[in-house]
Scaffold this active site. Structure first.
Site, PDB file in Angstrom:
ATOM      1  N   GLU A  75       0.882  -1.167   0.000  1.00  0.00           N
ATOM      2  CA  GLU A  75       0.000   0.000   0.000  1.00  0.00           C
ATOM      3  C   GLU A  75       0.911   1.205   0.000  1.00  0.00           C
ATOM      4  O   GLU A  75       1.691   1.390   0.930  1.00  0.00           O
ATOM      5  CB  GLU A  75      -0.910   0.011   1.224  1.00  0.00           C
ATOM      6  CG  GLU A  75      -1.864   1.183   1.240  1.00  0.00           C
ATOM      7  CD  GLU A  75      -2.099   1.710   2.627  1.00  0.00           C
ATOM      8  OE1 GLU A  75      -1.734   2.883   2.889  1.00  0.00           O
ATOM      9  OE2 GLU A  75      -2.633   0.956   3.453  1.00  0.00           O
TER      10      GLU A  75
ATOM     11  N   CYS B  47      -3.148   7.542   5.126  1.00  0.00           N
ATOM     12  CA  CYS B  47      -3.176   7.078   3.746  1.00  0.00           C
ATOM     13  C   CYS B  47      -4.481   7.437   3.050  1.00  0.00           C
ATOM     14  O   CYS B  47      -4.519   7.536   1.826  1.00  0.00           O
ATOM     15  CB  CYS B  47      -2.935   5.583   3.689  1.00  0.00           C
ATOM     16  SG  CYS B  47      -3.959   4.618   4.820  1.00  0.00           S
TER      17      CYS B  47
END
Length: 525
Positions: free
Chosen positions: A265, A302
Site C-alpha cells: 500500500e 493514507c
C-alpha cells in the site's frame, strides 16, 4: 510492562548483534530509554526458520483453536491499552487518547478475524462428488479448500503505529489465514512495537502454539528488509509506505529464484469531486468538513482527502472561503519523524514551484518538527499539465482544483493514477454527471464514496483498501477488512481422497457445519 529493547525471536528475547538505537520524542526532541537492539541477516534467518518449523502445525490448527488465539491477542491488547497509548504518544507526538482508541480498533480487528476463522467461509470449500456412472467419462471426487501460503513478512508502518503496525490488520489477517508472521518493526516507534510484540508473544505461549508463529525483528538501513524479502522460506510480504520503498521490495521479490507476492500500500491523494448541484447546495459545509478530516493525524493518513475538485460556479467561492478559514484555524502539530517533516516541507515547496497558489495557512510552527497546515489552489489546466500536482504530499496540505466544466472534471479524473479511495459529492440533479464519472473512478480505485469523506474507513466484510497501481501493487486484494485474509491463501484440490485423509472442512457429513459449495449449490451440506 518493562521494556528491554530486545528482539523477539520466537519465545526468546535476543540482544543486539548489529548495534542499537534509541527512541526519539519528536515533540520534545529528546531521546527515550531504553536502547533497542538491532539485528541482521542471522536474526532474520533464525526467525524465518522458526516460522517454517511452526507452519505445518499452525496452519493445521482447528478453526476454533485458531479463533481463540486471535481473541486472546485482542484481550491482551485491551489490557495494555493505556500503557501502549502513553508510550506510543511519546514516540510519535500523537495524542494518547487517539492512540488508546487505535488500540481498541486493533483489538476489534483481531476479534473480527476470529469470527471469520470460526465461520470458515475463507476456506472457500467446494465439493464435486464422484460420478462413476457419468458418460462418456466418469468423474472422480474433487474437493477444494484454500490453504495458508507459509511464513509471511510484515513491514510495520510509521503513520498508524498500532493498527498498521505490529498489532495491525496485516498481522491479524495473516495469523487468521494460518501463516506464521515475522514482523519487521518500524524504527520510529520501537517501544510501542515491543509492547505489541510481547502481547502476541505471550498469546502464542498461552495458546500452546509453536514459538515460531510470531517474531519481531528490527534493523538499520535497507539490509534487514532485503534479507527478509530474499529469504527462500518466506512466502509473502506486506508493506505500507512510500512508492519508492514499496516498489524496491516488490522488484526484489520478483528477482528471486522463486518469486513471491509483495502486497504493498503506497501512495494516494484520494480525490474528492464536488458536482455542481451539491456544490451550490452545500459548498461551505463540504469545504469545512473536508479540511477537518484532512488534518486528522497531522495529515499523515493514507486515506487523507488531499485533493478537492469542483467546477467554478455557484457555491465554489463559499467552498473556497470555508476551506481556507478552517485551515487558518489549525494549530501546527508535531509530525511523526524529522524525516517525514522535512519531506513534507520539500513537497509543499515543490507544489508552489509547480504553480500552486497558497490561499490559506494555519498557525506557524513553534517546535522543530511541527507541520503547518496549508491550502493551495490550482486550475484544472495546471493540474493536467503538471504531474507533480497529482502526487501525494504526506502531511497537512490540501490542494483545491478550480475546474471550468463537468467535462474538464472528467478529463482531470482520467489523469489520476490509481487511488486507494475516491469520493464524490452529488445531489439528484448531479446523477447524470456522476454516472459518467463512476466508470472512470472504478478503473482507478477499490472504494468509491458518495456524499461522505474518504477518511475514516470501516473495517468490515465489505471493506476495500486497495486500488490500481501505484496505490497498491496488486489491485485484486484489500489490506483492510475481512477480505484481507485472501492475500495469504491459495487453492488446493484433493482428488479421489478417502474421507479419513481429507482435511476436516471437506469431510463427508460436514463435521464443522460449514457453508460449502456442493455440485454448485451453496449450503451446509
Amino acid at each position: 510492562m518493562t521494556l528491554t529493547g530486545e528482539l523477539l525471536i520466537g519465545a526468546a528475547g535476543v540482544l543486539a548483534t548489529a548495534g542499537t538505537m534509541t527512541a526519539f520524542n519528536p515533540a520534545s526532541g529528546e531521546l527515550i530509554e531504553p536502547e533497542f537492539a538491532l539485528g541482521g541477516a542471522a536474526e532474520v534467518d533464525r526467525a524465518v526458520r522458526l516460522a517454517e518449523e511452526a507452519f505445518d502445525s499452525y496452519s493445521h490448527t482447528g478453526l476454533a483453536e485458531r479463533a481463540a488465539f486471535l481473541d486472546l491477542i485482542a484481550d491482551k491488547l485491551e489490557a495494555v491499552k493505556d500503557e501502549l497509548a502513553a508510550r506510543t504518544s511519546l514516540e510519535t507526538g500523537l495524542p494518547a487518547d487517539h492512540l488508546a482508541a487505535e488500540t481498541l480498533r486493533a483489538a476489534a480487528t483481531f476479534r473480527k478475524f476470529a469470527t471469520v476463522v470460526r465461520q470458515g467461509r475463507f476456506l472457500q470449500t467446494a465439493i464435486d462428488p464422484a460420478q462413476p456412472d457419468r458418460q462418456p467419462t466418469p468423474r472422480m471426487d474433487h474437493r477444494l479448500q484454500k490453504v495458508a501460503l507459509g511464513p509471511v513478512v510484515i513491514f510495520g508502518a510509521s503513520n498508524f503505529p498500532i493498527s498498521y503496525s505490529v498489532a495491525g490488520g496485516d498481522t491479524a489477517s495473516a495469523l487468521a489465514a494460518g501463516c506464521p508472521v515475522i514482523l519487521k518493526a518500524h524504527n520510529a516507534h520501537p517501544g510501542a512495537s515491543e509492547i505489541q510484540g510481547r502481547v502476541i508473544q505471550q498469546a502464542v505461549a498461552e495458546a500452546g502454539l509453536h514459538e515460531g508463529v510470531f517474531s519481531l525483528i528490527r534493523g538499520a538501513g535497507n539490509e534487514i528488509g532485503e534479507a527478509l524479502v530474499d529469504h527462500p522460506l518466506v512466502r509473502a510480504v506486506t508493506f505500507t509506505g512510500s512508492e519508492v520503498g514499496g516498489m524496491a521490495l516488490y522488484r526484489r521479490a520478483q528477482q528471486r529464484r522463486d518469486p513471491i507476492p509483495v502486497f504493498t500500500e503506497m501512495t494516494s491523494v484520494n480525490p474528492t469531486f464536488v458536482l455542481p448541484a451539491a456544490l451550490a447546495a452545500r459548498g461551505a459545509e463540504i469545504g469545512n468538513s473536508l479540511i477537518q478530516r484532512a488534518m486528522f493525524n497531522v495529515g499523515q493518513a493514507c486515506l487523507k482527502p488531499a485533493t478537492l475538485l469542483a467546477v467554478d460556479g455557484p457555491g465554489f467561492q463559499e467552498l473556497r472561503e470555508a476551506a481556507s478559514a478552517e485551515v487558518e484555524k489549525a494549530a501546527a502539530r508535531t509530525m511523526l519523524t524529522p524525516g517525514i517533516h522535512d519531506a513534507y516541507n520539500r513537497n509543499v515547496q515543490r507544489m508552489g514551484e509547480c504553480g500552486a497558489t497558497l490561499i490559506g495557512a494555519g498557525a506557524a510552527p513553534t517546535r522543530a518538527w511541527d507541520g503547518q497546515s496549508q491550502l493551495y489552489e490550482v486550475t484544472g489546466d495546471q493540474l493536467l499539465a503538471e504531474p507533480v500536482l497529482r502526487e501525494e504530499v504526506f502531511g497537512p496540505a490540501v490542494l483545491l482544483v478550480r475546474l471550468t466544466s463537468v467535462d474538464q472534471l472528467l478529463e482531470v479524473a482520467r489523469a489520476f493514477r490509481g487511488q486507494l479511495t475516491a469520493a464524490m459529492h452529488a445531489d439528484a440533479p448531479d446523477h447524470p454527471a456522476a454516472a459518467r464519472l463512476l466508470p472512470i473512478l472504478e478503473r482507478r480505485t477499490g472504494r468509491i464514496v458518495i456524499n461522505a469523506l474518504s477518511l475514516p474507513q470501516e473495517v468490515s466484510y465489505a471493506s476495500t483498501h486497495g486500488g490500481a497501481f501505484p496505490a497498491t501493487s496488486d489491485s485484486r486484494f484489500t489490506s483492510v477488512g475481512m477480505g484481507a485474509i485472501e492475500r495469504f491463501l491459495r487453492p488446493v484440490t484433493y482428488q479421489n481422497f478417502p474421507d479419513a485423509l481429507l482435511p476436516e472442512p471437506l469431510r463427508e457429513g460436514n463435521p464443522l457445519h460449514l457453508w460449502r459449495l456442493v455440485d454448485g449449490e451453496l449450503g451446509q451440506h
